[in-house]
Scaffold this motif. Sequence first.
Motif, PDB file in Angstrom:
ATOM      1  N   ASP A  64       0.844  -1.204   0.000  1.00 34.86           N
ATOM      2  CA  ASP A  64       0.000   0.000   0.000  1.00 34.86           C
ATOM      3  C   ASP A  64       0.874   1.247   0.000  1.00 34.86           C
ATOM      4  O   ASP A  64       0.605   2.214  -0.706  1.00 34.86           O
ATOM      5  N   GLU A  65       1.926   1.218   0.821  1.00 33.55           N
ATOM      6  CA  GLU A  65       2.813   2.378   0.935  1.00 33.55           C
ATOM      7  C   GLU A  65       3.565   2.619  -0.384  1.00 33.55           C
ATOM      8  O   GLU A  65       3.699   3.758  -0.828  1.00 33.55           O
ATOM      9  N   ALA A  66       4.002   1.550  -1.014  1.00 33.58           N
ATOM     10  CA  ALA A  66       4.701   1.678  -2.313  1.00 33.58           C
ATOM     11  C   ALA A  66       3.758   2.294  -3.348  1.00 33.58           C
ATOM     12  O   ALA A  66       4.155   3.188  -4.104  1.00 33.58           O
ATOM     13  N   ASN A  67       2.510   1.850  -3.353  1.00 28.48           N
ATOM     14  CA  ASN A  67       1.537   2.373  -4.323  1.00 28.48           C
ATOM     15  C   ASN A  67       1.179   3.824  -4.007  1.00 28.48           C
ATOM     16  O   ASN A  67       1.043   4.648  -4.905  1.00 28.48           O
ATOM     17  N   ARG A  68       1.046   4.126  -2.708  1.00 27.82           N
ATOM     18  CA  ARG A  68       0.692   5.490  -2.308  1.00 27.82           C
ATOM     19  C   ARG A  68       1.798   6.478  -2.713  1.00 27.82           C
ATOM     20  O   ARG A  68       1.522   7.558  -3.214  1.00 27.82           O
ATOM     21  N   LEU A  69       3.032   6.054  -2.491  1.00 27.43           N
ATOM     22  CA  LEU A  69       4.170   6.922  -2.820  1.00 27.43           C
ATOM     23  C   LEU A  69       4.471   6.929  -4.322  1.00 27.43           C
ATOM     24  O   LEU A  69       5.309   7.686  -4.778  1.00 27.43           O
ATOM     25  N   LYS A  70       3.803   6.017  -5.032  1.00 29.65           N
ATOM     26  CA  LYS A  70       4.049   5.877  -6.479  1.00 29.65           C
ATOM     27  C   LYS A  70       5.547   5.716  -6.768  1.00 29.65           C
ATOM     28  O   LYS A  70       6.123   6.446  -7.583  1.00 29.65           O
ATOM     29  N   VAL A  71       6.167   4.785  -6.074  1.00 24.71           N
ATOM     30  CA  VAL A  71       7.594   4.543  -6.325  1.00 24.71           C
ATOM     31  C   VAL A  71       7.748   3.925  -7.719  1.00 24.71           C
ATOM     32  O   VAL A  71       6.804   3.347  -8.262  1.00 24.71           O
TER      33      VAL A  71
END
Length: 237
Positions: A64-71
């Motif tokens: 979720d965090e990776a998607n939120r940050l759009k890495v």
Amino acid sequence: MKIMLDAGHGYTTAGKRSPDGMREYEFNRVVANYAKGLLEDYQNVTVYFAHSDKRDVPLKGRTDEANRLKVDCYVSIHANAYGSNWNDANGIETYVHPVRPKKTTELAKKIHRNLVIATGLKDRGLKEADFHVLRETEMSAVLAECGFMTNREDVKQLRSDTFRKTCAEAIVKGIADHFNLRKKTDAGTSPSKNPAPLPSKKGQYKVQVGAFDDKKNADELVDQLIKRGFPAYILFE
Ligand SMILES: [Zn+2]
């Protein structure tokens, strides 16, 4: 660009250790720390960690965090295991999701090839798996298994600080090559204008800043020093 490194698991994750007690997270986190330091030598790179030393972040929290940050890419770092007792399974394997864009395969191949060459361990190939971190990430995601905790020879390497650094260098080389990253020193602006004087003789004088009985304390000091820009490392004597 944004890169998320994931030292799979946490300190307290059940299982995930060698038959003689090395925790997988211990290996994963040190490689992630080294890789972060190396990646930050490149221009326009921001590195995030999916994991935490304080808790075992659930897989969903990581993706979720990776998607939120759009890495732009997600690299999960692991040590492998076959069963829970010593056996012959050994070597490096790198995973991608069965459904993925071509560029993810290219990135995975570069990371895998660099790991195999740099470590000299057996090449078990690029593999597909429906792992959560590969499936639920919206960007290129790769999972690297850097040797077997259940193999007596591999685990010797997994315990070594030099080997951990070698794995980090190989992973970073694969990422840097794939995304055409440029070193900060290539910019022609700062440090290269005033390069540090080279040692005039072969060999260097090095200064020891600590000695500990507990590896964890040594790891912590090295992390702090690396954060402050010193090329610190651990020697076990
Ligand atoms: Zn793992």
